[in-house]
Enzyme design. Structure first.
Site, short mmCIF file in Angstrom:
data_model
loop_
_atom_site.label_atom_id
_atom_site.label_comp_id
_atom_site.label_asym_id
_atom_site.label_seq_id
_atom_site.Cartn_x
_atom_site.Cartn_y
_atom_site.Cartn_z
N GLY A 10 6.37 3.34 -1.13
CA GLY A 10 5.13 2.78 -1.66
C GLY A 10 4.70 3.52 -2.93
N ILE A 12 1.96 5.81 -3.68
CA ILE A 12 1.76 7.26 -3.61
C ILE A 12 3.01 7.92 -3.03
CG2 ILE A 12 0.32 9.14 -2.71
CD1 ILE A 12 -1.97 7.11 -2.43
N GLY A 36 5.79 -1.59 -0.10
CA GLY A 36 6.51 -0.79 -1.09
C GLY A 36 7.77 -1.52 -1.56
N LEU A 76 2.27 8.22 5.44
CA LEU A 76 1.55 7.36 4.49
C LEU A 76 1.73 5.88 4.79
CD1 LEU A 76 1.70 10.14 2.92
CD2 LEU A 76 1.78 8.81 0.83
N ALA A 117 -2.39 10.25 5.98
CA ALA A 117 -3.18 9.67 4.88
C ALA A 117 -4.31 8.82 5.41
CB ALA A 117 -2.27 8.83 3.98
N TYR A 149 -10.11 -2.21 8.13
CA TYR A 149 -9.24 -1.19 7.51
C TYR A 149 -9.87 0.19 7.65
CZ TYR A 149 -6.78 1.41 3.83
OH TYR A 149 -6.08 2.37 3.12
N LYS A 153 -8.39 3.45 9.81
CA LYS A 153 -8.16 4.79 9.24
C LYS A 153 -9.02 5.84 9.97
CE LYS A 153 -4.99 4.12 6.27
NZ LYS A 153 -3.75 4.93 6.23
P1 NAD Z 1 1.47 1.29 -0.54
O1 NAD Z 1 1.25 -0.06 0.07
O2 NAD Z 1 2.12 1.34 -1.87
O3 NAD Z 1 2.27 2.21 0.47
C1 NAD Z 1 2.30 2.00 1.86
C2 NAD Z 1 3.75 1.95 2.27
O4 NAD Z 1 3.83 1.77 3.69
C3 NAD Z 1 4.50 0.77 1.64
O5 NAD Z 1 5.68 1.24 1.01
C4 NAD Z 1 4.84 -0.15 2.82
O6 NAD Z 1 6.06 -0.84 2.64
C5 NAD Z 1 4.88 0.86 3.94
N1 NAD Z 1 4.66 0.23 5.25
C6 NAD Z 1 3.71 -0.67 5.59
N2 NAD Z 1 3.83 -1.02 6.88
C7 NAD Z 1 4.88 -0.30 7.37
C8 NAD Z 1 5.51 -0.23 8.63
N3 NAD Z 1 5.07 -0.97 9.68
N4 NAD Z 1 6.57 0.59 8.77
C9 NAD Z 1 7.03 1.33 7.73
N5 NAD Z 1 6.48 1.30 6.50
C10 NAD Z 1 5.41 0.48 6.33
O7 NAD Z 1 0.06 2.01 -0.58
P2 NAD Z 1 -0.35 3.45 -1.18
O8 NAD Z 1 -1.47 3.23 -2.10
O9 NAD Z 1 0.82 4.19 -1.64
O10 NAD Z 1 -0.96 4.11 0.13
C11 NAD Z 1 -0.34 5.18 0.82
C12 NAD Z 1 -1.30 5.69 1.89
O11 NAD Z 1 -2.49 6.18 1.26
C13 NAD Z 1 -1.75 4.63 2.88
O12 NAD Z 1 -1.83 5.20 4.17
C14 NAD Z 1 -3.12 4.24 2.39
O13 NAD Z 1 -3.94 3.76 3.44
C15 NAD Z 1 -3.62 5.53 1.81
N6 NAD Z 1 -4.64 5.35 0.76
C16 NAD Z 1 -4.31 4.96 -0.50
C17 NAD Z 1 -5.31 4.86 -1.47
C18 NAD Z 1 -5.01 4.47 -2.90
O14 NAD Z 1 -5.92 4.55 -3.72
N7 NAD Z 1 -3.79 4.09 -3.24
C19 NAD Z 1 -6.63 5.13 -1.14
C20 NAD Z 1 -6.94 5.49 0.14
C21 NAD Z 1 -5.93 5.62 1.08
#
Ligand code: NAD
Length: 323
Positions: A10, A12, A36, A76, A117, A149, A153
């Site tokens: 994904g 991050i 991702g 994550l 996360a 959501y 979390k």
């Molecule tokens: P993202 O969607 O790019 O990354 C999440 C990843 O999880 C993806 O690659 C997706 O394919 C994978 N995924 C989803 N369901 C899955 C499953 N069942 N099995 C395996 N993999 C699975 O999002 P991100 O922005 O990189 O977020 C990463 C983490 O940070 C998440 O937990 C999100 O809740 C948290 N977060 C992100 C932000 C932000 O600003 N980007 C803010 C708050 C929290």
């Protein structure tokens, strides 16, 4: 160390993987590629210390394979982004809660430390801003799907802390709007990615609501640094930590900034929130972190200014559109 990053393909996660490899670690990624993309790992795709397992965190067999030899976990993987959450809240709850439950159980069974996360969404509408980790939380009712959501979390955080009470070395990071290269315009609050995509296409920048709502944005390189420190520093164990930038900006001012940085003279268009997310959607007028706990426990402070981060993101955006 051998590190497992769930959701490592994904936004991050892929930056975290790159950093871990650069620091000399061996990395396993478990990602089902639902949000991702394999291409996110392209810069390190054939790295000899990287192993990608395409699988679901809720699947015990996939988890078992992913945990082989692992000494530290960054969890994550999650269904992220309001559009995805609204499209299928049930799947989001199953992955975000069920997946975290299984990852924590696997860590506990093997005595592997873990960093989970979480999100600034848990603050909901907020009690006061800047918000600190021990503040009360103010969420809307379950009839408004966006709060599912936040609740997922929050339950992850409770699960993590419950395992901490049973002796697991676990910490939680609450991200506040991470941005940078590879952010998906459809993803969680990725307003910056959306504005850049619109500017690139010469389309109006769409501001939801009146644009007076404020947010703070942390560049992904900083978020990765904060995450790593939380994952490895013993002082973080058992804690929830805000990982964000303390400066805030209104969404309208952000749109103007993106327009200036991209040099595209596109108009700004205001869209009623109800039109974008449906009549039930509740907007949060302000969201900014108190970062003093991360500073005290991790010695962590976001370094990249919004101007610099936007500039870097725009350079990446242009480069990848030309390919
Ligand atoms: P993202 O969607 O790019 O990354 C999440 C990843 O999880 C993806 O690659 C997706 O394919 C994978 N995924 C989803 N369901 C899955 C499953 N069942 N099995 C395996 N993999 C699975 O999002 P991100 O922005 O990189 O977020 C990463 C983490 O940070 C998440 O937990 C999100 O809740 C948290 N977060 C992100 C932000 C932000 O600003 N980007 C803010 C708050 C929290």
């Amino acid at each position: 160390m051998h590190v497992l990053v769930t959701g490592g393909a994904g936004f991050i996660g892929s930056h975290l993987v790159e950093r871990l490899l650069a620091d000399g670690h061996t990395v396993t990624v478990l990602d089902d590629l639902s949000g991702g993309r394999r291409e996110n790992l392209a810069p390190v795709g054939d790295h000899p210390r990287l192993r990608l397992i395409v699988g679901d965190v809720t699947d015990p067999a996939a988890l078992g394979a992913a945990f082989e030899g692992v000494e530290l976990v960054f969890h994550l993987a999650a269904v992220v982004g309001i559009p995805r959450v609204l499209a299928d809240p049930l799947r989001m709850i199953r992955v975000n809660v069920g997946g975290t439950e299984r990852v924590l159980e696997a860590c506990a069974a093997r005595g592997v430390p873990v960093c989970v996360a979480s999100s600034s969404e848990v603050y909901g509408k907020g009690i006061r801003w800047p918000a600190a980790e021990d503040d009360d939380l103010r969420l809307g009712p379950p009839t408004v799907p966006r709060w599912a959501y936040a609740v997922s979390k929050l339950l992850d955080e409770h699960l993590a802390l419950a395992w901490a009470r049973r002796g697991l070395s676990v910490r939680v990071v609450r991200y506040f709007n991470v941005y940078g290269p590879r952010a998906d315009p459809q993803g969680y609050g990725y307003v910056i990615a959306r504005f850049m995509e619109q500017a690139w296409r010469g389309e109006p920048l769409t501001v939801y609501g009146d644009g007076r709502q404020t947010r703070s944005f942390i560049y992904v390189e900083d978020a990765v640094e904060g995450t790593l420190r939380a994952g490895v520093l013993p002082a973080a164990a058992g804690h929830v930590l805000n990982i964000g930038h303390p400066e805030e900006i209104s969404i309208l001012a952000l749109a103007e900034k993106v327009r200036a940085i991209t040099g595209r003279s596109v108009p700004i268009r205001f869209l009623p929130l109800a039109e974008v997310y449906g009549p039930d959607f509740e907007e949060v007028p302000r969201r900014v972190p108190d970062v003093s706990k991360a500073r005290a426990l991790l010695g962590f402070e976001a370094r990249v200014t919004l101007d610099e981060g936007l500039q870097r993101t725009w350079e990446w955006w242009q480069a990848c559109q030309r390919v």
